[in-house]
Scaffold this motif. Sequence first.
Motif, PDB file in Angstrom:
ATOM      1  N   CYS A  12       0.813  -1.214   0.000  1.00 27.62           N
ATOM      2  CA  CYS A  12       0.000   0.000   0.000  1.00 27.62           C
ATOM      3  C   CYS A  12       0.847   1.264   0.000  1.00 27.62           C
ATOM      4  O   CYS A  12       0.494   2.258  -0.644  1.00 27.62           O
ATOM      5  N   ALA A  13       1.952   1.250   0.715  1.00 27.67           N
ATOM      6  CA  ALA A  13       2.778   2.451   0.810  1.00 27.67           C
ATOM      7  C   ALA A  13       3.394   2.830  -0.529  1.00 27.67           C
ATOM      8  O   ALA A  13       3.734   3.992  -0.753  1.00 27.67           O
ATOM      9  N   GLU A  14       3.539   1.869  -1.454  1.00 25.46           N
ATOM     10  CA  GLU A  14       4.152   2.128  -2.756  1.00 25.46           C
ATOM     11  C   GLU A  14       3.127   2.305  -3.870  1.00 25.46           C
ATOM     12  O   GLU A  14       3.482   2.497  -5.021  1.00 25.46           O
ATOM     13  N   CYS A  15       1.845   2.255  -3.551  1.00 22.37           N
ATOM     14  CA  CYS A  15       0.793   2.277  -4.563  1.00 22.37           C
ATOM     15  C   CYS A  15       0.781   3.615  -5.296  1.00 22.37           C
ATOM     16  O   CYS A  15       0.819   4.681  -4.664  1.00 22.37           O
ATOM     17  N   PRO A  16       0.692   3.616  -6.639  1.00 25.69           N
ATOM     18  CA  PRO A  16       0.730   4.861  -7.405  1.00 25.69           C
ATOM     19  C   PRO A  16      -0.492   5.741  -7.215  1.00 25.69           C
ATOM     20  O   PRO A  16      -0.444   6.933  -7.535  1.00 25.69           O
ATOM     21  N   ILE A  17      -1.590   5.208  -6.707  1.00 27.22           N
ATOM     22  CA  ILE A  17      -2.798   6.018  -6.510  1.00 27.22           C
ATOM     23  C   ILE A  17      -3.062   6.303  -5.041  1.00 27.22           C
ATOM     24  O   ILE A  17      -4.089   6.878  -4.695  1.00 27.22           O
ATOM     25  N   ARG A  18      -2.128   5.948  -4.165  1.00 29.33           N
ATOM     26  CA  ARG A  18      -2.436   5.993  -2.736  1.00 29.33           C
ATOM     27  C   ARG A  18      -2.838   7.394  -2.256  1.00 29.33           C
ATOM     28  O   ARG A  18      -3.713   7.550  -1.407  1.00 29.33           O
ATOM     29  N   PHE A  58     -16.880  -7.827  -2.828  1.00 26.68           N
ATOM     30  CA  PHE A  58     -15.650  -7.047  -2.720  1.00 26.68           C
ATOM     31  C   PHE A  58     -15.967  -5.585  -2.985  1.00 26.68           C
ATOM     32  O   PHE A  58     -17.005  -5.237  -3.558  1.00 26.68           O
ATOM     33  N   VAL A  59     -15.070  -4.716  -2.541  1.00 33.19           N
ATOM     34  CA  VAL A  59     -15.027  -3.313  -2.932  1.00 33.19           C
ATOM     35  C   VAL A  59     -13.579  -3.049  -3.324  1.00 33.19           C
ATOM     36  O   VAL A  59     -12.700  -3.885  -3.087  1.00 33.19           O
ATOM     37  N   GLY A  60     -13.314  -1.912  -3.921  1.00 25.88           N
ATOM     38  CA  GLY A  60     -11.924  -1.670  -4.279  1.00 25.88           C
ATOM     39  C   GLY A  60     -11.718  -0.400  -5.075  1.00 25.88           C
ATOM     40  O   GLY A  60     -12.665   0.351  -5.341  1.00 25.88           O
ATOM     41  N   SER A  61     -10.469  -0.169  -5.456  1.00 31.43           N
ATOM     42  CA  SER A  61     -10.078   1.021  -6.197  1.00 31.43           C
ATOM     43  C   SER A  61      -9.479   0.634  -7.537  1.00 31.43           C
ATOM     44  O   SER A  61      -8.753  -0.361  -7.636  1.00 31.43           O
ATOM     45  N   VAL A  62      -9.766   1.447  -8.542  1.00 28.28           N
ATOM     46  CA  VAL A  62      -9.120   1.288  -9.836  1.00 28.28           C
ATOM     47  C   VAL A  62      -7.678   1.776  -9.705  1.00 28.28           C
ATOM     48  O   VAL A  62      -7.434   2.919  -9.312  1.00 28.28           O
ATOM     49  N   VAL A  63      -6.731   0.909 -10.000  1.00 24.98           N
ATOM     50  CA  VAL A  63      -5.317   1.289  -9.946  1.00 24.98           C
ATOM     51  C   VAL A  63      -4.859   1.831 -11.289  1.00 24.98           C
ATOM     52  O   VAL A  63      -4.167   2.846 -11.376  1.00 24.98           O
ATOM     53  N   SER A  64      -5.246   1.162 -12.360  1.00 25.44           N
ATOM     54  CA  SER A  64      -4.894   1.627 -13.703  1.00 25.44           C
ATOM     55  C   SER A  64      -5.997   1.215 -14.660  1.00 25.44           C
ATOM     56  O   SER A  64      -6.683   0.213 -14.455  1.00 25.44           O
ATOM     57  N   GLY A  65      -6.176   2.017 -15.717  1.00 28.45           N
ATOM     58  CA  GLY A  65      -7.212   1.744 -16.684  1.00 28.45           C
ATOM     59  C   GLY A  65      -8.495   2.503 -16.381  1.00 28.45           C
ATOM     60  O   GLY A  65      -8.569   3.305 -15.443  1.00 28.45           O
ATOM     61  N   ILE A  66      -9.519   2.240 -17.185  1.00 29.00           N
ATOM     62  CA  ILE A  66     -10.809   2.909 -17.049  1.00 29.00           C
ATOM     63  C   ILE A  66     -11.920   1.880 -17.181  1.00 29.00           C
ATOM     64  O   ILE A  66     -11.817   0.936 -17.963  1.00 29.00           O
ATOM     65  N   PHE A  89     -13.423   4.572  -6.620  1.00 28.42           N
ATOM     66  CA  PHE A  89     -13.832   3.460  -5.761  1.00 28.42           C
ATOM     67  C   PHE A  89     -14.973   2.687  -6.406  1.00 28.42           C
ATOM     68  O   PHE A  89     -15.903   3.278  -6.964  1.00 28.42           O
ATOM     69  N   VAL A  90     -14.896   1.372  -6.329  1.00 26.46           N
ATOM     70  CA  VAL A  90     -15.913   0.488  -6.902  1.00 26.46           C
ATOM     71  C   VAL A  90     -16.635  -0.227  -5.770  1.00 26.46           C
ATOM     72  O   VAL A  90     -15.998  -0.817  -4.892  1.00 26.46           O
ATOM     73  N   GLY A  91     -17.973  -0.187  -5.789  1.00 24.08           N
ATOM     74  CA  GLY A  91     -18.747  -0.868  -4.755  1.00 24.08           C
ATOM     75  C   GLY A  91     -19.202   0.081  -3.670  1.00 24.08           C
ATOM     76  O   GLY A  91     -18.647   1.168  -3.502  1.00 24.08           O
ATOM     77  N   LEU A 108      -7.499  -3.195 -17.304  1.00 25.59           N
ATOM     78  CA  LEU A 108      -7.715  -2.542 -16.025  1.00 25.59           C
ATOM     79  C   LEU A 108      -7.170  -3.390 -14.882  1.00 25.59           C
ATOM     80  O   LEU A 108      -7.234  -4.620 -14.935  1.00 25.59           O
ATOM     81  N   MET A 109      -6.620  -2.723 -13.879  1.00 22.76           N
ATOM     82  CA  MET A 109      -6.160  -3.369 -12.666  1.00 22.76           C
ATOM     83  C   MET A 109      -6.893  -2.755 -11.476  1.00 22.76           C
ATOM     84  O   MET A 109      -6.991  -1.531 -11.360  1.00 22.76           O
ATOM     85  N   MET A 110      -7.415  -3.620 -10.611  1.00 26.69           N
ATOM     86  CA  MET A 110      -8.100  -3.160  -9.404  1.00 26.69           C
ATOM     87  C   MET A 110      -7.424  -3.694  -8.160  1.00 26.69           C
ATOM     88  O   MET A 110      -6.968  -4.837  -8.140  1.00 26.69           O
ATOM     89  N   CYS A 111      -7.379  -2.855  -7.144  1.00 31.12           N
ATOM     90  CA  CYS A 111      -6.989  -3.280  -5.798  1.00 31.12           C
ATOM     91  C   CYS A 111      -8.281  -3.533  -5.040  1.00 31.12           C
ATOM     92  O   CYS A 111      -9.038  -2.597  -4.759  1.00 31.12           O
ATOM     93  N   CYS A 112      -8.565  -4.786  -4.746  1.00 30.73           N
ATOM     94  CA  CYS A 112      -9.841  -5.187  -4.143  1.00 30.73           C
ATOM     95  C   CYS A 112      -9.668  -5.491  -2.655  1.00 30.73           C
ATOM     96  O   CYS A 112      -8.605  -5.937  -2.216  1.00 30.73           O
ATOM     97  N   PHE A 113     -10.741  -5.253  -1.909  1.00 29.04           N
ATOM     98  CA  PHE A 113     -10.790  -5.601  -0.488  1.00 29.04           C
ATOM     99  C   PHE A 113     -12.004  -6.488  -0.259  1.00 29.04           C
ATOM    100  O   PHE A 113     -13.084  -6.234  -0.806  1.00 29.04           O
TER     101      PHE A 113
END
Length: 247
Positions: A12-18, A58-66, A89-91, A108-113
């Motif tokens: 998480c600390a290195e995430c480009p969208i953090r 799940f919920v999550g954030s779009v990291v790259s893409g649309i 944010f998705v969800g 697209l890449m998503m970071c999901c929780f």
Amino acid sequence: MTLKAQFDHTNCAECPIRHRAVCAHCEKDELEELENIKYYRSFEAGQTIIWSGDPMNFVGSVVSGIASLTQTMEDGRRQMVGLLLPSDFVGRPGRDNAPYDVVATTDLMMCCFRKKPFEDMMITTPHISQRLLEMTLDELDAAREWMLVLGRKTAREKIASLLSIIARRDASIHQAGMVAPIVFDLPLTREAMADYLGLTLETVSRQISALKKDQVITLEGKRHVTIPDMGRLMEEAGDDTDGGFLV
């Protein structure tokens, strides 16, 4: 290295969208807790992420893409009602089913929780609930802005508005500021732009060509866009020229 492999090793600390994502205000221990409930998922352009009415686990954030948000009427007519850009944010925590079809417009890449642990964290972690509230209000502002774009603007103003929105978001994600010239790769095909703006493909192509001819933008190929003067593009969009980010 594939996109999925690249993000499988990102914390998480290195995430480009953090700095824009739901975890933007989290402390180190909170990030570590998020690490335990997160996973990455990749989608190809055109792939459905979730169907309207399906259960959301799940919920999550779009990291790259649309991705696009689409609603379908009973007679089969479809309307694109929104775009999800990097950091969006998705969800919806507390909602069991998806209200829209969510489809990857690009790879697209998503970071999901995992949804239930994330909802539990919202109760115990004010930084997450506060940031999610901020993002929800930003989304409401963006929706109101888009109502104006679709309801009152000319075709030329619609194209200029969409370009300015993408340019501002791209600059915000990369923390680049609005220093001219602004350069970005347009993530949408002209067909997708037409669907989103309620225009024909021919009109989109004609208006982009006109903006290029008038030197409001320059193009390399169909996707690589340079905006020499953001203020002029904002004027073409019929907006204020303060250059503020769309958040």
